[in-house]
Design a protein around this motif. Structure first.
Motif, PDB file in Angstrom:
ATOM      1  N   SER A 148     -69.754 -20.451  -2.353  1.00 49.45           N
ATOM      2  CA  SER A 148     -68.954 -21.665  -2.426  1.00 49.45           C
ATOM      3  C   SER A 148     -68.909 -22.298  -1.038  1.00 49.45           C
ATOM      4  N   SER A 149     -68.207 -23.355  -0.900  1.00 48.48           N
ATOM      5  CA  SER A 149     -68.145 -24.062   0.382  1.00 48.48           C
ATOM      6  C   SER A 149     -67.068 -23.510   1.313  1.00 48.48           C
ATOM      7  N   THR A 150     -66.500 -22.357   0.964  1.00 51.06           N
ATOM      8  CA  THR A 150     -65.473 -21.759   1.821  1.00 51.06           C
ATOM      9  C   THR A 150     -65.772 -20.286   2.088  1.00 51.06           C
ATOM     10  N   THR A 151     -65.266 -19.799   3.194  1.00 48.30           N
ATOM     11  CA  THR A 151     -65.281 -18.366   3.475  1.00 48.30           C
ATOM     12  C   THR A 151     -63.831 -17.910   3.591  1.00 48.30           C
ATOM     13  N   ILE A 152     -63.666 -16.618   3.582  1.00 51.12           N
ATOM     14  CA  ILE A 152     -62.344 -16.034   3.729  1.00 51.12           C
ATOM     15  C   ILE A 152     -62.319 -15.317   5.071  1.00 51.12           C
ATOM     16  N   GLN A 153     -61.431 -15.729   5.942  1.00 56.70           N
ATOM     17  CA  GLN A 153     -61.294 -15.136   7.274  1.00 56.70           C
ATOM     18  C   GLN A 153     -60.028 -14.285   7.307  1.00 56.70           C
ATOM     19  N   LEU A 154     -60.210 -12.985   7.414  1.00 52.04           N
ATOM     20  CA  LEU A 154     -59.084 -12.066   7.511  1.00 52.04           C
ATOM     21  C   LEU A 154     -59.153 -11.359   8.857  1.00 52.04           C
ATOM     22  N   SER A 155     -57.999 -11.147   9.466  1.00 50.78           N
ATOM     23  CA  SER A 155     -57.984 -10.573  10.815  1.00 50.78           C
ATOM     24  C   SER A 155     -58.527  -9.153  10.862  1.00 50.78           C
ATOM     25  N   ASP A 156     -58.385  -8.396   9.799  1.00 54.66           N
ATOM     26  CA  ASP A 156     -58.814  -7.004   9.797  1.00 54.66           C
ATOM     27  C   ASP A 156     -60.173  -6.786   9.136  1.00 54.66           C
ATOM     28  N   HIS A 157     -60.940  -7.845   8.931  1.00 57.62           N
ATOM     29  CA  HIS A 157     -62.164  -7.747   8.142  1.00 57.62           C
ATOM     30  C   HIS A 157     -63.166  -8.812   8.588  1.00 57.62           C
ATOM     31  N   PRO A 158     -64.477  -8.528   8.520  1.00 55.32           N
ATOM     32  CA  PRO A 158     -65.451  -9.595   8.803  1.00 55.32           C
ATOM     33  C   PRO A 158     -65.311 -10.706   7.763  1.00 55.32           C
ATOM     34  N   PRO A 159     -65.862 -11.885   8.019  1.00 54.23           N
ATOM     35  CA  PRO A 159     -65.744 -12.980   7.044  1.00 54.23           C
ATOM     36  C   PRO A 159     -66.299 -12.587   5.680  1.00 54.23           C
ATOM     37  N   LEU A 160     -65.638 -13.060   4.642  1.00 54.91           N
ATOM     38  CA  LEU A 160     -66.067 -12.838   3.265  1.00 54.91           C
ATOM     39  C   LEU A 160     -66.651 -14.139   2.731  1.00 54.91           C
ATOM     40  N   PHE A 161     -67.882 -14.093   2.243  1.00 54.99           N
ATOM     41  CA  PHE A 161     -68.469 -15.260   1.588  1.00 54.99           C
ATOM     42  C   PHE A 161     -67.984 -15.271   0.149  1.00 54.99           C
ATOM     43  N   LEU A 162     -67.408 -16.371  -0.263  1.00 58.66           N
ATOM     44  CA  LEU A 162     -66.908 -16.521  -1.621  1.00 58.66           C
ATOM     45  C   LEU A 162     -68.067 -16.932  -2.517  1.00 58.66           C
ATOM     46  N   LEU A 163     -68.383 -16.097  -3.512  1.00 59.77           N
ATOM     47  CA  LEU A 163     -69.524 -16.339  -4.394  1.00 59.77           C
ATOM     48  C   LEU A 163     -69.144 -17.165  -5.610  1.00 59.77           C
ATOM     49  N   GLU A 164     -70.120 -17.885  -6.141  1.00 60.69           N
ATOM     50  CA  GLU A 164     -69.977 -18.631  -7.390  1.00 60.69           C
ATOM     51  C   GLU A 164     -70.554 -17.760  -8.499  1.00 60.69           C
ATOM     52  N   ALA A 165     -69.700 -17.167  -9.323  1.00 65.60           N
ATOM     53  CA  ALA A 165     -70.146 -16.238 -10.365  1.00 65.60           C
ATOM     54  C   ALA A 165     -71.128 -16.894 -11.326  1.00 65.60           C
ATOM     55  N   ASN A 166     -70.906 -18.149 -11.685  1.00 68.18           N
ATOM     56  CA  ASN A 166     -71.803 -18.822 -12.629  1.00 68.18           C
ATOM     57  C   ASN A 166     -73.210 -18.966 -12.066  1.00 68.18           C
ATOM     58  N   GLN A 167     -73.346 -19.221 -10.781  1.00 71.32           N
ATOM     59  CA  GLN A 167     -74.677 -19.338 -10.174  1.00 71.32           C
ATOM     60  C   GLN A 167     -75.391 -17.990 -10.159  1.00 71.32           C
ATOM     61  N   LEU A 168     -74.660 -16.910 -10.045  1.00 75.22           N
ATOM     62  CA  LEU A 168     -75.272 -15.585 -10.033  1.00 75.22           C
ATOM     63  C   LEU A 168     -75.732 -15.155 -11.420  1.00 75.22           C
ATOM     64  N   ALA A 169     -74.995 -15.550 -12.439  1.00 74.32           N
ATOM     65  CA  ALA A 169     -75.206 -15.012 -13.781  1.00 74.32           C
ATOM     66  C   ALA A 169     -76.038 -15.885 -14.713  1.00 74.32           C
ATOM     67  N   GLU A 170     -76.273 -17.124 -14.395  1.00 71.04           N
ATOM     68  CA  GLU A 170     -76.968 -18.014 -15.337  1.00 71.04           C
ATOM     69  C   GLU A 170     -78.466 -17.759 -15.390  1.00 71.04           C
ATOM     70  N   PRO A 171     -79.002 -17.475 -16.578  1.00 73.26           N
ATOM     71  CA  PRO A 171     -80.433 -17.175 -16.725  1.00 73.26           C
ATOM     72  C   PRO A 171     -81.353 -18.287 -16.275  1.00 73.26           C
ATOM     73  N   GLN A 172     -81.043 -19.549 -16.533  1.00 73.05           N
ATOM     74  CA  GLN A 172     -81.969 -20.632 -16.154  1.00 73.05           C
ATOM     75  C   GLN A 172     -82.154 -20.705 -14.642  1.00 73.05           C
ATOM     76  N   GLN A 173     -81.163 -20.295 -13.863  1.00 75.61           N
ATOM     77  CA  GLN A 173     -81.324 -20.295 -12.412  1.00 75.61           C
ATOM     78  C   GLN A 173     -82.087 -19.047 -11.951  1.00 75.61           C
ATOM     79  N   ILE A 174     -81.987 -17.961 -12.697  1.00 77.23           N
ATOM     80  CA  ILE A 174     -82.646 -16.727 -12.343  1.00 77.23           C
ATOM     81  C   ILE A 174     -84.151 -16.876 -12.493  1.00 77.23           C
ATOM     82  N   VAL A 175     -84.599 -17.530 -13.556  1.00 81.58           N
ATOM     83  CA  VAL A 175     -86.010 -17.667 -13.841  1.00 81.58           C
ATOM     84  C   VAL A 175     -86.738 -18.379 -12.708  1.00 81.58           C
ATOM     85  N   GLY A 176     -86.062 -19.317 -12.028  1.00 78.64           N
ATOM     86  CA  GLY A 176     -86.699 -20.112 -10.982  1.00 78.64           C
ATOM     87  C   GLY A 176     -87.038 -19.345  -9.730  1.00 78.64           C
TER      88      GLY A 176
END
Length: 180
Positions: free
Chosen positions: A151-179
């Motif tokens: 997504s267009s945001t990250t999560i910044q926590l003081s006790d942890h490296p930055p977390l990239f917020l993922l888009e579940a639909n982009q990971l799981a959709e078959p039409q994007q996987i085939v490409g």
């Protein structure tokens, strides 16, 4: 005259506390990622995966008598070819030997309603994240960076490296996987 009550004081403080959201966090390669907890149906120990002889990044596993599509989430995010992923897997197994830690898989539902498994490198953990921890990713990185499905945001926590917020639909959709 108002009577001071410690209970009332605690309730007021609780109402003024910052809102939080819940995420499932995990590591892939050396980066940390997060998925909203509502996007993950279940976290399971990964079983035997089969049906990808050409290394396309799409395979199958059996979970509770049901065939589930398994998406090579690292390939989706980092854009690795199957030969790079295979070399990494081979080098990892030679370092670790026969003893390996159990791998986990996140079960998410695609827009088409299919259950899709996303294997992860670390044990997933649930985290509550305050609203103030969300920061925008620079537009240049979004356009030219080498991590996809975020997504267009990250999560910044003081006790942890930055977390990239993922888009579940982009990971799981078959039409994007085939490409890939």
């Amino acid at each position: 005259m108002a009577i001071y009550s410690p209970v009332r004081s605690r309730r007021t403080a609780a109402r003024q506390a910052e809102k939080t959201r819940q995420f499932i966090t995990f590591r892939l390669r050396q980066e940390w990622f997060a998925l909203p907890i509502y996007a993950v149906q279940k976290v399971i120990q990964m079983g035997k995966v089969y049906g990808d002889p050409q290394g396309t990044g799409i395979s199958l596993t059996n979970y509770q008598g049901q065939e589930i599509i398994v998406v090579d989430v690292a390939r989706r995010i980092f854009g690795e070819t199957s030969s790079v992923a295979g070399e990494r897997k081979h080098s990892l197994s030679s370092v670790v030997g026969e003893v390996s830690e159990p791998r986990f898989m996140l079960l998410v539902q695609s827009n088409s309603g299919e259950i899709v498994g996303l294997p992860v490198d670390s044990t997933p953990a649930m985290r509550r994240v305050p609203e103030s921890a969300f920061t925008p990713i620079p537009k240049t990185y979004m356009a030219q960076g080498n991590i996809r499905c975020i997504s267009s945001t990250t999560i910044q926590l003081s006790d942890h490296p930055p977390l990239f917020l993922l888009e579940a639909n982009q990971l799981a959709e078959p039409q994007q996987i085939v490409g890939l």
